[in-house]
Design an enzyme around this catalytic site. Structure first.
Site, PDB file in Angstrom:
ATOM      1  N   SER A 196       7.446  -0.131   0.673  1.00  0.00           N
ATOM      2  CA  SER A 196       8.159  -1.005  -0.264  1.00  0.00           C
ATOM      3  C   SER A 196       8.881  -0.188  -1.320  1.00  0.00           C
ATOM      4  O   SER A 196       8.298   0.724  -1.911  1.00  0.00           O
ATOM      5  CB  SER A 196       7.166  -1.942  -0.975  1.00  0.00           C
ATOM      6  OG  SER A 196       6.641  -2.874  -0.071  1.00  0.00           O
ATOM      7  N   HIS A 209       1.625   3.377  -2.718  1.00  0.00           N
ATOM      8  CA  HIS A 209       1.531   1.916  -2.553  1.00  0.00           C
ATOM      9  C   HIS A 209       2.120   1.169  -3.759  1.00  0.00           C
ATOM     10  O   HIS A 209       2.053   1.643  -4.872  1.00  0.00           O
ATOM     11  CB  HIS A 209       0.067   1.508  -2.391  1.00  0.00           C
ATOM     12  CG  HIS A 209      -0.573   2.031  -1.141  1.00  0.00           C
ATOM     13  ND1 HIS A 209      -1.444   3.073  -1.141  1.00  0.00           N
ATOM     14  CD2 HIS A 209      -0.442   1.654   0.149  1.00  0.00           C
ATOM     15  CE1 HIS A 209      -1.849   3.309   0.101  1.00  0.00           C
ATOM     16  NE2 HIS A 209      -1.255   2.466   0.901  1.00  0.00           N
ATOM     17  N   GLY A 210       2.639  -0.024  -3.472  1.00  0.00           N
ATOM     18  CA  GLY A 210       3.091  -0.924  -4.534  1.00  0.00           C
ATOM     19  C   GLY A 210       4.445  -0.531  -5.089  1.00  0.00           C
ATOM     20  O   GLY A 210       5.215   0.191  -4.452  1.00  0.00           O
ATOM     21  N   ASP A 258      -6.586  -2.538   8.330  1.00  0.00           N
ATOM     22  CA  ASP A 258      -5.999  -1.527   7.437  1.00  0.00           C
ATOM     23  C   ASP A 258      -7.045  -0.991   6.438  1.00  0.00           C
ATOM     24  O   ASP A 258      -7.936  -1.731   6.008  1.00  0.00           O
ATOM     25  CB  ASP A 258      -4.873  -2.255   6.674  1.00  0.00           C
ATOM     26  CG  ASP A 258      -3.882  -1.337   6.020  1.00  0.00           C
ATOM     27  OD1 ASP A 258      -3.766  -0.178   6.430  1.00  0.00           O
ATOM     28  OD2 ASP A 258      -3.190  -1.807   5.071  1.00  0.00           O
ATOM     29  N   THR A 299       3.863  -4.957  -0.329  1.00  0.00           N
ATOM     30  CA  THR A 299       4.324  -5.401  -1.655  1.00  0.00           C
ATOM     31  C   THR A 299       5.646  -6.175  -1.601  1.00  0.00           C
ATOM     32  O   THR A 299       5.746  -7.290  -2.120  1.00  0.00           O
ATOM     33  CB  THR A 299       4.469  -4.188  -2.582  1.00  0.00           C
ATOM     34  OG1 THR A 299       3.210  -3.510  -2.629  1.00  0.00           O
ATOM     35  CG2 THR A 299       4.870  -4.604  -3.991  1.00  0.00           C
TER      36      THR A 299
HETATM   37 ZN   LIG Z   1      -1.702   1.765   2.792  1.00  0.00          ZN
END
Ligand SMILES: [Zn+2]
Length: 284
Positions: free
Chosen positions: A210, A179-180, A82, A232
């Protein structure tokens, strides 16, 4: 069975109307629970290594463990590297035996991103490895500008040119995802996703699933997302499981009993995510 190539897994998903869950892993539990959940749901799964997790586990160890566990199970298991931030980092994934690698040049200008992606594609072809790239910028959910600024989203016309000129196999796109944790509930730009889908025929990837409401993830799959990355929430599930065990303070609890209980919660979490991506209830 041996590891299955990401492209073959995504082809199976496209033909049967489901999205494939790709889980970021950083220890044996996160690998094992993903595969156990895939077995329970009778669906494929893609195991992903993020090259920022060297302090948790080496990329080589994830490749070995995933290959070992894949050989023991009957569900298709993929192995993906990734978010390489440079051509050199992507080469590390190639050398380490990953069956697909991501080159993420999304923070760079379009021409630089295309050049680096094309470079990785050429090297990967020679090793029979597939390549994911990112166009538009998938940032952090806690940064309002990354979530709300459409200038960071993927431009459909650019996506068409990017795919044609780089020869990349899969494309991660930005349409309100990040992200997150998110600062507020994400509102994905579905019209943009559909327009990209019309112009680009390779599998599209959703990063940062997420805390996106299930209905929006489901709609993304309906509109052509084939690979859905999760990290996450998976790691938070581990943490919550650990917290539950610690809070109880049961005499006789050990690392072993704690891990057994935590694993169960992680498997159930992955199964639930897989069901969201599988509206027609396909199973192998
Ligand atoms: Zn990513």
């Amino acid at each position: 069975m041996p590891l299955m190539k990401t492209g073959a897994i995504l082809k199976l998903a496209r033909e049967n109307g489901f999205g494939v869950l790709a889980t970021n892993v950083l220890n044996y539990e996160t690998i094992l629970c993903s595969i156990r959940a895939a077995e329970a749901e009778r669906l494929p799964v893609i195991i992903m290594y993020y090259p920022g997790y060297e302090s948790f586990i080496p990329a080589e160890a994830v490749a070995l463990l995933t290959r070992y566990e894949a050989a023991k199970t009957w569900v298709p298991v993929g192995l993906h590297f990734d978010h390489s931030k440079s051509v050199e980092q992507a080469m590390w994934g190639l050398r380490t035996g990953y069956l697909s690698v991501m080159i993420d040049g999304s923070a760079h200008p379009l021409e630089d991103n295309m050049r680096d992606t094309a470079t990785v594609v050429r090297a990967a072809r020679a090793m029979d490895v597939e390549v994911e790239a990112e166009l538009g910028f998938v940032g952090r959910g806690l940064n309002p500008d990354d979530v709300n600024n459409p200038n960071k989203f993927t431009v459909p016309g650019e996506a068409e040119r990017f795919v044609r000129e780089t020869g990349v196999d899969f494309l991660a796109i930005s349409y309100g995802n990040a992200h997150g944790d998110y600062i507020s509930t994400p509102m994905l730009d579905f019209a943009r996703l559909s327009e990209i889908r019309e112009r680009v025929n390779i599998p599209l990837v959703l990063h940062g699933s997420s805390h996106i409401p299930d209905e929006q993830v489901r709609e993304s799959v309906r509109r052509g997302i084939l690979k859905v990355n999760v990290a996450t929430e998976y790691f938070q599930t581990f943490y919550k499981g650990l917290y539950g065990v610690m809070k109880r303070e049961q005499p006789g609890d050990t690392y072993k009993s704690a891990v057994e209980e935590i694993r169960q919660g992680m498997i159930e979490f992955i199964q639930a995510k897989m069901r969201v991506l599988n509206p027609a209830g396909f199973s192998l």
